[in-house]
Design a protein around this motif. Structure first.
Motif, PDB file in Angstrom:
ATOM      1  N   LEU A 161       0.837  -1.200   0.000  1.00  0.00           N
ATOM      2  CA  LEU A 161       0.000   0.000   0.000  1.00  0.00           C
ATOM      3  C   LEU A 161       0.876   1.257   0.000  1.00  0.00           C
ATOM      4  N   ASN A 200      -7.901  -4.969   2.629  1.00  0.00           N
ATOM      5  CA  ASN A 200      -7.018  -5.101   1.464  1.00  0.00           C
ATOM      6  C   ASN A 200      -7.240  -6.443   0.755  1.00  0.00           C
ATOM      7  N   ALA A 241      -4.310  -3.204  -2.778  1.00  0.00           N
ATOM      8  CA  ALA A 241      -3.046  -2.467  -2.831  1.00  0.00           C
ATOM      9  C   ALA A 241      -2.223  -2.943  -4.021  1.00  0.00           C
ATOM     10  N   VAL A 261      -7.433   2.979  -4.121  1.00  0.00           N
ATOM     11  CA  VAL A 261      -6.417   3.527  -3.230  1.00  0.00           C
ATOM     12  C   VAL A 261      -6.605   5.047  -3.033  1.00  0.00           C
TER      13      VAL A 261
END
Ligand code: GDP
Ligand code: MG
Length: 634
Positions: free
Chosen positions: A22, A133, A165, A171
């Motif tokens: 990330l 995630n 990610a 994101v």
């Protein structure tokens, strides 16, 4: 960028849930690095890249133009390690933050370190942004993960930001959530503000000396300023300032809200205390002389974080006797870079001069050995790990710390008869450090884990089902909490846990004080002679079992000699286990005498080379490998 547009945040999560990935995406979106470059960009140490884990926390300053408002924000991101050994890195990273991204792998759900890091963030009153995630993964269960967050932490599932990610999905929404939900730092950025900067970390650069990473809370620091460290009272001049973007970018000043680096005329990192507060010397002098009525001249240190406490101690000795100086230089240099390692010289009768080093955990110790070898070419013999015990000897009123079997004075401890108890003192004997462990596992594995914890002298504190009505993917999990002796956890506990649950259980721990315990020193004797570097501290109930395991293992490792070798494990005068290795048979020797010259020479050379990695006790040769890891085989 004004202070109101600064956001300081960390990414916290269980190991492998995607923190560093990330961070890569956030670096790319803010154009700090070009897309598609090196993965896990912030993991720079060779050991981090080789193992695929983050060991040191890394900070990076990102500029982000928010399309929704047209405002520019300064985002200070700190990527943190996930492994329990490095929770100290996490806690000091959080000290510089107002928010934390709590990342959860949606295919795995909440794991032990998710829980541990959540509580670290909550203790510091940080704004927590939950992120699910790996939604690209076929096993991802965002809904189930949301339910777990609600049931375990009381987090509203509607706050959950689902992302990938790896692929980069959604994101942007993470950036939006940081800006909207994480408050700006509360420091004082006005012109009259007095500088206060928190020392987050420090590493040693062979060209520039000590490089400290700092979070400027109030005021401003400029090149040429004379600064004072509040804890040590040392003063130095600021030579260089910069931001990590992520490459170092030199600047002339760091104002409130910035997280950056400082190089001063003080080159020694050990003098730079992590968690210390830096102030300007002139403010300090003013605060001494001023007769202030409103208290405005008083400088108070920033609320620091808890200090790293070493929990696993090992003796480190050079592989060959004449390499001590080389090892010494390597240990000194590396501890400059990792101040959480403590060192002390230690001399063993069997291994000669070396060091007693304290580490945060076994993984930390392992990483240290690897770095010694990779970065400094120093190979070591590491003796079995020991936790720090506290010992009250008869006639003493307070405890001393004993972190090496060689330090324990068994005789003195046993002479309690006749020595009057000192009024108000701690009871005579040994106390061992305890931990509170958090284990997350599947329901079907609970039995096996309880069995393991009981074997390790644990007591159960909690047993909760983490509700998840969806019951798919991350469902069906149980949260167990146990109080266990650190010594039973520090060695092979997590390996055992993994093997009993096919890798499904996860585990984390925090220290939880000391408890009196019947700890004894298990000595190993070779032909009647006790070998100091092979001794261990262990609970009396386990001495028999461990003694047996140790002598059996030594029998496998020790080479045959020209005479019989007796191996014994004993507590005090009482021998608990014994083995012996018979002498070379006559015909082996006869063969040797019949051998032709060149073969003999070859054999002798081989022997000589091998000897370099042997230590002799009396007339018995002990290979180096015999000294490592005896305890973990207990
Ligand atoms: P960290 O230990 O939390 O820093 O985790 P890393 O960022 O090193 O990632 C661990 C592993 O998960 C790596 O193999 C990543 O490629 C993988 N990973 C990270 N994010 C995602 C994702 O969104 N989807 C998938 N499928 N894998 C991911
Ligand atoms: Mg990482």
């Amino acid at each position: 960028v004004p202070l109101a547009n600064v956001r300081n945040f960390s990414i916290v999560a269980h190991v492998d849930h995607g923190k560093s990935t990330l961070a890569d995406r956030l670096l790319e979106i803010t154009e700090a690095i070009p897309p598609g470059g090196r993965k896990q960009y912030l993991d720079r140490l060779p050991v981090e890249r080789a193992r695929g884990i983050t060991v040191k926390a890394q900070s990076v300053s990102l500029l982000h133009a928010d399309e929704r408002t047209g405002e520019t924000y300064l985002l200070n991101l700190i990527d943190t390690p996930g492994h329990a050994d490095f929770s100290f890195e996490v806690s000091r990273s959080l000290a510089a933050c107002q928010g934390a991204l709590l990342l959860v792998d949606a295919a795995q759900g909440i794991q032990a370190q998710t829980i541990a890091t959540f509580f670290l963030a909550m203790e510091r009153d940080l704004a927590i942004v939950p992120v699910a995630n790996k939604i690209d993964s076929v096993n991802a269960d965002v809904e189930g993960t949301g339910e777990q967050l609600e049931s375990v932490f009381g987090i509203d599932a509607k706050e959950l930001v689902p992302i990938s990610a790896k692929v980069g999905t959604n994101v942007d929404a993470v950036l939006g959530a940081i800006i909207d939900r994480v408050p700006a730092p509360g420091g004082d950025a006005s012109v009259n503000a007095k500088l206060r900067a928190l020392m987050l970390d420090c590493h040693y650069d062979s060209y520039r000396g000590a490089v400290a990473s700092v979070s400027v809370v109030d005021g401003v620091v400029k090149i040429g300023d004379k600064v004072r460290s509040m804890r040590t009272g040392q003063t130095s001049e600021v030579l260089e300032l910069g931001l990590m973007t992520p490459e170092p970018l030199r600047v002339r000043e760091l104002t409130a809200g910035r997280v950056g680096y400082v190089i001063t005329s003080q080159r020694d990192v050990r003098a730079a205390k992590i968690g210390d507060t830096l102030v300007l010397e002139r403010d300090y002098q003013k605060s001494l002389s001023a007769v202030s009525t409103d208290g405005s001249d008083v400088l108070t240190p920033l609320n620091a974080f808890r200090e790293a406490k070493p929990m696993v101690f090992q003796g480190l000795f050079p592989q060959t006797g004449d390499d001590y100086e080389k090892l010494k230089a390597a240990v000194e240099r590396l501890t400059l870079n990792d101040p959480s390692v403590t060192t002390q010289t230690e001399t063993s009768a069997a291994l000669g001069p070396g060091f007693r080093c304290g580490f945060l955990g076994l993984l930390h110790a392992d990483v240290f050995h690897q770095r010694l070898k990779e970065e400094f070419g120093a190979e070591v013999i590491a003796t079995a790990p020991t936790v720090p015990y506290r010992v009250v000897y008869p006639g003493e009123s307070s405890a001393v710390s004993v972190s090496s079997p060689m330090q324990l004075d068994v005789e003195r401890l046993s002479q309690s008869h006749g020595v009057p108890r000192v009024e108000g003192s701690d009871p005579v004997g040994i106390s061992e450090p305890m931990v509170d462990a958090t284990i997350v596992c599947k329901n079907e594995h609970v039995g096996k884990i309880v069995e393991l914890c009981v074997d390790r002298r644990g007591t159960q504190l909690e047993h909760t089902h983490m509700s998840n009505s969806a019951g798919t993917g991350s469902g069906d999990r149980v949260l167990l909490r146990y109080r266990l002796p650190m010594g039973e956890v520090a060695t092979d506990f997590s390996d055992e846990l993994k093997s009993r649950t096919s890798g499904y259980a996860t585990f984390d721990y925090e220290e939880s004080g000391y408890q009196q315990s019947d700890i004894v020193r298990l000595d190993v004797l070779i032909n009647g002679q006790s070998v100091d570097a092979l001794a261990g501290l262990i609970h009396r109930d386990k001495a028999q079992r461990s003694g047996k395991a140790w002598v059996t293992r030594l029998k496998e490792i020790l080479p045959r000699q020209l005479f019989e070798v007796k191996i014994q494990a004993a507590v005090g005068q009482k021998v608990l286990a014994r083995e012996s290795i018979s002498a070379y048979k006559k015909d082996v020797l006869a063969n040797y005498y019949a051998m032709d010259k060149s073969r003999k020479q070859k054999l002798l050379n081989k022997q000589k080379k091998g000897k370099k990695y042997m230590k002799s006790v009396g007339s018995v040769e002990i290979p180096n490998e015999a000294f490592a890891g005896l305890l973990s085989k207990g």
